[in-house]
Scaffold this active site. Structure first.
Site, PDB file in Angstrom:
ATOM      1  N   SER A 128      45.202 -47.061  31.796  1.00  0.00           N
ATOM      2  CA  SER A 128      44.415 -45.975  31.220  1.00  0.00           C
ATOM      3  C   SER A 128      42.926 -46.293  31.262  1.00  0.00           C
ATOM      4  O   SER A 128      42.513 -47.435  31.047  1.00  0.00           O
ATOM      5  CB  SER A 128      44.838 -45.754  29.769  1.00  0.00           C
ATOM      6  N   TYR A 152      40.251 -40.642  32.902  1.00  0.00           N
ATOM      7  CA  TYR A 152      39.772 -39.546  32.057  1.00  0.00           C
ATOM      8  C   TYR A 152      38.398 -39.216  32.630  1.00  0.00           C
ATOM      9  O   TYR A 152      37.477 -40.034  32.560  1.00  0.00           O
ATOM     10  CB  TYR A 152      39.671 -39.975  30.592  1.00  0.00           C
ATOM     11  N   THR A 178      43.999 -37.390  34.716  1.00  0.00           N
ATOM     12  CA  THR A 178      44.596 -36.608  33.627  1.00  0.00           C
ATOM     13  C   THR A 178      43.768 -35.353  33.382  1.00  0.00           C
ATOM     14  O   THR A 178      42.579 -35.429  33.077  1.00  0.00           O
ATOM     15  CB  THR A 178      44.692 -37.451  32.348  1.00  0.00           C
ATOM     16  N   LYS A 260      47.599 -35.314  36.797  1.00  0.00           N
ATOM     17  CA  LYS A 260      48.586 -35.452  35.712  1.00  0.00           C
ATOM     18  C   LYS A 260      48.363 -34.367  34.655  1.00  0.00           C
ATOM     19  O   LYS A 260      47.238 -34.152  34.211  1.00  0.00           O
ATOM     20  CB  LYS A 260      48.460 -36.839  35.084  1.00  0.00           C
ATOM     21  N   HIS A 284      51.798 -34.508  28.351  1.00  0.00           N
ATOM     22  CA  HIS A 284      51.200 -35.632  27.616  1.00  0.00           C
ATOM     23  C   HIS A 284      52.125 -36.087  26.487  1.00  0.00           C
ATOM     24  O   HIS A 284      51.668 -36.482  25.405  1.00  0.00           O
ATOM     25  CB  HIS A 284      49.827 -35.233  27.064  1.00  0.00           C
ATOM     26  N   ARG A 287      51.577 -34.457  23.150  1.00  0.00           N
ATOM     27  CA  ARG A 287      50.410 -34.841  22.348  1.00  0.00           C
ATOM     28  C   ARG A 287      49.240 -33.874  22.440  1.00  0.00           C
ATOM     29  O   ARG A 287      48.269 -34.024  21.728  1.00  0.00           O
ATOM     30  CB  ARG A 287      49.927 -36.235  22.781  1.00  0.00           C
ATOM     31  N   GLY A 317      58.988 -37.348  27.401  1.00  0.00           N
ATOM     32  CA  GLY A 317      60.307 -37.293  26.773  1.00  0.00           C
ATOM     33  C   GLY A 317      61.306 -38.291  27.311  1.00  0.00           C
ATOM     34  O   GLY A 317      62.421 -38.365  26.798  1.00  0.00           O
ATOM     35  N   ARG A 339      55.957 -44.027  25.767  1.00  0.00           N
ATOM     36  CA  ARG A 339      56.151 -44.607  24.428  1.00  0.00           C
ATOM     37  C   ARG A 339      57.159 -45.749  24.367  1.00  0.00           C
ATOM     38  O   ARG A 339      56.895 -46.740  23.672  1.00  0.00           O
ATOM     39  CB  ARG A 339      56.543 -43.508  23.435  1.00  0.00           C
TER      40      ARG A 339
END
Length: 389
Positions: A128, A152, A178, A260, A284, A287, A317, A339
């Site tokens: 990231s 970003y 993203t 993305k 995301h 989020r 997910g 996650r």
């Protein structure tokens, strides 16, 4: 003979002969609850939390649950090979670690630990922009292993250009841009704790170490950290960006570019027309937009729109090996997981991340075999059915 990821289960059982059991659960859906018990509410909420009341995160899970695998019998699955080619890269399995920022809030070894875990298992690590470790240090931790850089896209074009140059020099091969975060969404778990790591200078390592960023500061970062943070906040994202701006990326990056956050087939078509190499169908992880379409529900329409023209990847997910199978059946070339590996990192550092990767791929290997497939290449929409929602 190809490596069988499923052999991990026998390794676990053999270790059990000496009384050893895995340090973390092998049902990865249990990791979130364990992390909630062991880490502070700020960091846990930042990772586990979602936009609004969490409806999109729940929809992501429900959309994958509604798809049910239809196993086929008496197919030769004795020798299996999970390797795939994605964006011109040979990968050992259709999996990469998704970009997740500020990992130092979960574990002191942060991004380098996750990157080393990915390298050890041969899966790509996507770093990231908002990492808590400069990209050069993460690259060094990985040796020559496959690594991609997530951007970003900042307001300041000189900072963007500098990031891309640094990433290329550090051996990052694919650019993942993203699109779904031109603003931070309404996230009650973070708001209720008044917790935003960036304001404490966490997740800003790539910026604070960047010459183009520092050129915009009146004083060095260490002399006025608050001014540096505010400079970061002011340029972190740019809600004014639009499709013609993609030309800037193509001019400044000569490798594959993946967008993305694509959920609409028309956006996927625009990405293809702009000369992009792929899209990640993603919301995301729930989020950004509360009430959004579930990523797995958006995936088939995007694949129908562009699947033969550009590479379609998937995230949001994914918790299990069978989730990966379902995403492949719906047309994704590979899947990004977020996650679960972050929980693994928080609970057990690098070994925790490796545990998550190996569990996911062992379960995927077994799910493929037990459903009649020796390779991801033969998985198709005919292998899943959709139950009414």
């Amino acid at each position: 003979m190809a490596k069988h990821w499923a052999d991990f289960q026998y390794e676990i059982y053999l270790n059990g002969m000496t009384g050893a059991v895995p340090r973390l659960p092998t049902d990865l859906t249990r990791l979130e609850e364990l992390t909630e018990q062991r880490l502070g509410p700020g960091p846990v909420g930042y990772v586990a939390g979602s936009a609004g009341n969490g409806s999109t995160a729940r929809a992501n899970r429900a959309a994958l649950e509604r798809r049910r695998i239809v196993p086929r019998m008496l197919r030769d699955v004795q020798s299996r090979d999970l390797s795939v080619e994605v964006l011109g890269r040979a990968l050992p399995a259709p999996l990469a670690l998704a970009p997740v920022g500020v990992l130092s809030i979960m574990h002191p070894e942060a991004e380098p630990a996750a990157a080393r875990a990915a390298a050890a298992q041969g899966v790509p690590y996507i770093l990231s922009s908002a990492s808590s470790t400069p990209m050069e240090q993460v690259a060094e931790a990985m040796g020559d292993a496959e690594r991609w850089f997530q951007l970003y896209w900042p307001k300041d074009p000189e900072v963007a250009r500098s990031f891309l140059g640094r990433a290329k020099a550090s051996g990052f091969s694919v650019l993942v841009v993203t699109l779904d975060t031109p603003l931070l969404s309404w996230r009650p778990r973070d708001l209720d704790q008044a917790y935003l790591p960036f304001l404490h200078g966490v997740g800003t390592a790539n910026y604070f170490s960047d010459p183009a960023f520092r050129a915009g500061l009146a004083k060095p970062v260490h002399e006025d950290p608050n001014a540096a943070v505010m400079h970061f906040v002011g340029m972190f994202s740019d809600p004014a960006k639009s499709w013609p701006d993609l030309a800037f990326l193509r001019e400044n990056w000569d490798g594959p570019i993946v967008l993305k956050g694509v959920l609409h087939p028309d956006d996927a078509r625009l990405a293809a027309e702009a000369g992009m190499d792929g899209v990640v169908v993603s919301n995301h992880g729930g989020r950004q937009v509360a009430g959004s379409v579930a990523a797995a529900d958006a995936l088939p329409r995007v694949v129908d729109a562009v699947g033969d023209r550009i590479t379609v990847l998937f995230d949001s997910g994914v918790r299990t090996g069978d989730d990966i199978f379902k995403a492949l059946a719906l047309g994704a070339r590979a899947v990004l997981v977020g996650r679960p590996y972050v929980y693994g990192l928080g609970l057990d550092g690098q070994p925790g991340v490796e545990h998550v990767i190996r569990c996911l791929l062992a379960e995927l290997d077994l799910t493929l075999a037990l459903s009649g497939h020796a390779t991801p290449a033969t998985v198709s929409p005919a292998d899943v059915t959709t139950q009414p929602g």
